[in-house]
Design a protein around this motif. Structure first.
Motif, mmCIF file in Angstrom:
data_model
loop_
_atom_site.group_PDB
_atom_site.id
_atom_site.type_symbol
_atom_site.label_atom_id
_atom_site.label_comp_id
_atom_site.label_asym_id
_atom_site.label_seq_id
_atom_site.Cartn_x
_atom_site.Cartn_y
_atom_site.Cartn_z
ATOM 1 N N TRP A 200 82.272 90.742 31.367
ATOM 2 C CA TRP A 200 82.563 90.413 29.967
ATOM 3 C C TRP A 200 84.015 89.979 29.782
ATOM 4 O O TRP A 200 84.303 89.150 28.913
ATOM 5 C CB TRP A 200 82.190 91.541 29.016
ATOM 6 C CG TRP A 200 83.047 92.777 29.074
ATOM 7 C CD1 TRP A 200 82.806 93.920 29.788
ATOM 8 C CD2 TRP A 200 84.285 92.995 28.381
ATOM 9 N NE1 TRP A 200 83.816 94.825 29.595
ATOM 10 C CE2 TRP A 200 84.736 94.290 28.729
ATOM 11 C CE3 TRP A 200 85.053 92.236 27.505
ATOM 12 C CZ2 TRP A 200 85.919 94.837 28.233
ATOM 13 C CZ3 TRP A 200 86.234 92.782 27.011
ATOM 14 C CH2 TRP A 200 86.649 94.057 27.375
ATOM 15 N N ARG B 80 85.755 88.287 32.071
ATOM 16 C CA ARG B 80 85.786 86.926 32.617
ATOM 17 C C ARG B 80 85.182 85.921 31.634
ATOM 18 O O ARG B 80 85.755 84.861 31.375
ATOM 19 C CB ARG B 80 85.062 86.891 33.958
ATOM 20 C CG ARG B 80 85.736 87.748 35.040
ATOM 21 C CD ARG B 80 84.872 87.890 36.287
ATOM 22 N NE ARG B 80 84.606 86.614 36.910
ATOM 23 C CZ ARG B 80 85.457 85.965 37.704
ATOM 24 N NH1 ARG B 80 86.634 86.487 37.991
ATOM 25 N NH2 ARG B 80 85.132 84.797 38.233
ATOM 26 N N ARG B 81 84.011 86.259 31.071
ATOM 27 C CA ARG B 81 83.343 85.364 30.102
ATOM 28 C C ARG B 81 84.196 85.169 28.857
ATOM 29 O O ARG B 81 84.370 84.043 28.381
ATOM 30 C CB ARG B 81 81.975 85.925 29.714
ATOM 31 C CG ARG B 81 80.872 85.640 30.688
ATOM 32 C CD ARG B 81 79.480 85.917 30.103
ATOM 33 N NE ARG B 81 79.422 87.055 29.200
ATOM 34 C CZ ARG B 81 79.132 88.305 29.557
ATOM 35 N NH1 ARG B 81 78.869 88.590 30.813
ATOM 36 N NH2 ARG B 81 79.091 89.270 28.670
ATOM 37 N N SER B 82 84.720 86.269 28.310
ATOM 38 C CA SER B 82 85.545 86.193 27.091
ATOM 39 C C SER B 82 86.786 85.348 27.329
ATOM 40 O O SER B 82 87.176 84.546 26.471
ATOM 41 C CB SER B 82 85.958 87.591 26.633
ATOM 42 O OG SER B 82 84.835 88.368 26.320
ATOM 43 N N THR B 83 87.405 85.526 28.475
ATOM 44 C CA THR B 83 88.615 84.758 28.788
ATOM 45 C C THR B 83 88.316 83.272 28.841
ATOM 46 O O THR B 83 89.074 82.457 28.302
ATOM 47 C CB THR B 83 89.209 85.226 30.128
ATOM 48 O OG1 THR B 83 89.531 86.619 30.031
ATOM 49 C CG2 THR B 83 90.445 84.426 30.492
ATOM 50 N N ARG B 84 87.216 82.919 29.466
ATOM 51 C CA ARG B 84 86.851 81.492 29.539
ATOM 52 C C ARG B 84 86.587 80.915 28.153
ATOM 53 O O ARG B 84 86.964 79.784 27.862
ATOM 54 C CB ARG B 84 85.645 81.310 30.445
ATOM 55 C CG ARG B 84 85.996 81.470 31.911
ATOM 56 C CD ARG B 84 84.838 81.052 32.812
ATOM 57 N NE ARG B 84 85.213 81.221 34.193
ATOM 58 C CZ ARG B 84 84.783 82.212 34.970
ATOM 59 N NH1 ARG B 84 83.945 83.115 34.493
ATOM 60 N NH2 ARG B 84 85.175 82.301 36.216
ATOM 61 N N ARG B 85 85.943 81.695 27.297
ATOM 62 C CA ARG B 85 85.653 81.208 25.934
ATOM 63 C C ARG B 85 86.931 81.054 25.121
ATOM 64 O O ARG B 85 87.106 80.059 24.410
ATOM 65 C CB ARG B 85 84.684 82.160 25.241
ATOM 66 C CG ARG B 85 83.289 82.054 25.780
ATOM 67 C CD ARG B 85 82.331 82.953 25.036
ATOM 68 N NE ARG B 85 81.030 82.911 25.662
ATOM 69 C CZ ARG B 85 80.314 83.970 25.954
ATOM 70 N NH1 ARG B 85 80.747 85.174 25.662
ATOM 71 N NH2 ARG B 85 79.137 83.834 26.531
ATOM 72 N N ILE B 86 87.789 82.038 25.169
ATOM 73 C CA ILE B 86 89.044 81.997 24.417
ATOM 74 C C ILE B 86 89.982 80.941 24.992
ATOM 75 O O ILE B 86 90.733 80.294 24.271
ATOM 76 C CB ILE B 86 89.712 83.393 24.407
ATOM 77 C CG1 ILE B 86 88.849 84.367 23.595
ATOM 78 C CG2 ILE B 86 91.132 83.332 23.863
ATOM 79 C CD1 ILE B 86 89.232 85.826 23.773
ATOM 80 N N VAL C 285 89.601 77.976 25.987
ATOM 81 C CA VAL C 285 89.493 76.602 25.491
ATOM 82 C C VAL C 285 90.326 76.381 24.233
ATOM 83 O O VAL C 285 90.642 75.243 23.888
ATOM 84 C CB VAL C 285 88.022 76.173 25.250
ATOM 85 C CG1 VAL C 285 87.225 76.235 26.530
ATOM 86 C CG2 VAL C 285 87.376 76.995 24.164
ATOM 87 N N SER D 272 93.690 73.901 28.756
ATOM 88 C CA SER D 272 93.090 74.874 29.660
ATOM 89 C C SER D 272 92.368 74.188 30.806
ATOM 90 O O SER D 272 91.807 73.111 30.646
ATOM 91 C CB SER D 272 92.098 75.762 28.910
ATOM 92 O OG SER D 272 92.783 76.612 28.033
#
Length: 142
Positions: free
Chosen positions: A100, A102-108, A110, A141
């Motif tokens: 979670w 890793r996923r959150s970091t990728r979403r934020i 951008v 990013s």
């Protein structure tokens, strides 16, 4: 790999500044439960120092195996502080094996005004090398 022996001592906090990184890189490690107090005691002084000296930040943020959770107060503190530190960031590397995070970091990432990359826990050296290679004032990013 960054070691606990290279941690700047801050008693009672679970967000720690790691010091075994090249000049110009600021590194934090989260363990246990990270609170708003951790942000004000550890992260905010790094941002204040960068802004006060007119310097830039290349942030490595590690969520190691001892990390448990981040409180809603800490998330709010990060969002408020983010309005200030996003302006001085050249890049951000998040190191974690926690899905979670890793996923959150990728979403934020951008929405960040600088490149953001995610690495596995064994990727400390790669994260540091990438941050060290960034030109000042990088945008967008990756």
């Amino acid at each position: 790999m960054l070691r606990d022996g290279n941690v700047y001592p801050q008693k009672g906090t679970v967000l720690k500044q790691l010091t075994a990184v090249p000049p110009g890189i600021q590194a934090l490690e989260a363990a246990g439960t990270v609170t708003a107090k951790d942000y004000s005691d550890v992260f905010e002084p790094l941002v204040d120092r960068a802004q006060g000296t007119g310097s830039r930040m290349r942030l490595l943020y590690r969520f190691g195996p001892d990390f448990e959770r981040i409180t809603s107060g800490a998330l709010w503190a990060d969002a408020r502080l983010g309005l200030r530190y996003a302006k001085v960031l050249d890049g951000c590397a998040v190191v974690s094996d926690i899905d979670w995070v890793r996923r959150s970091t990728r979403r934020i990432g951008v929405f960040m005004p600088c490149p953001v990359r995610v690495y596995n826990n064994d990727g400390d050296d790669s994260a540091v090398a990438w941050l060290d290679s960034l030109p000042t004032g990088t945008a967008g990013s990756a």
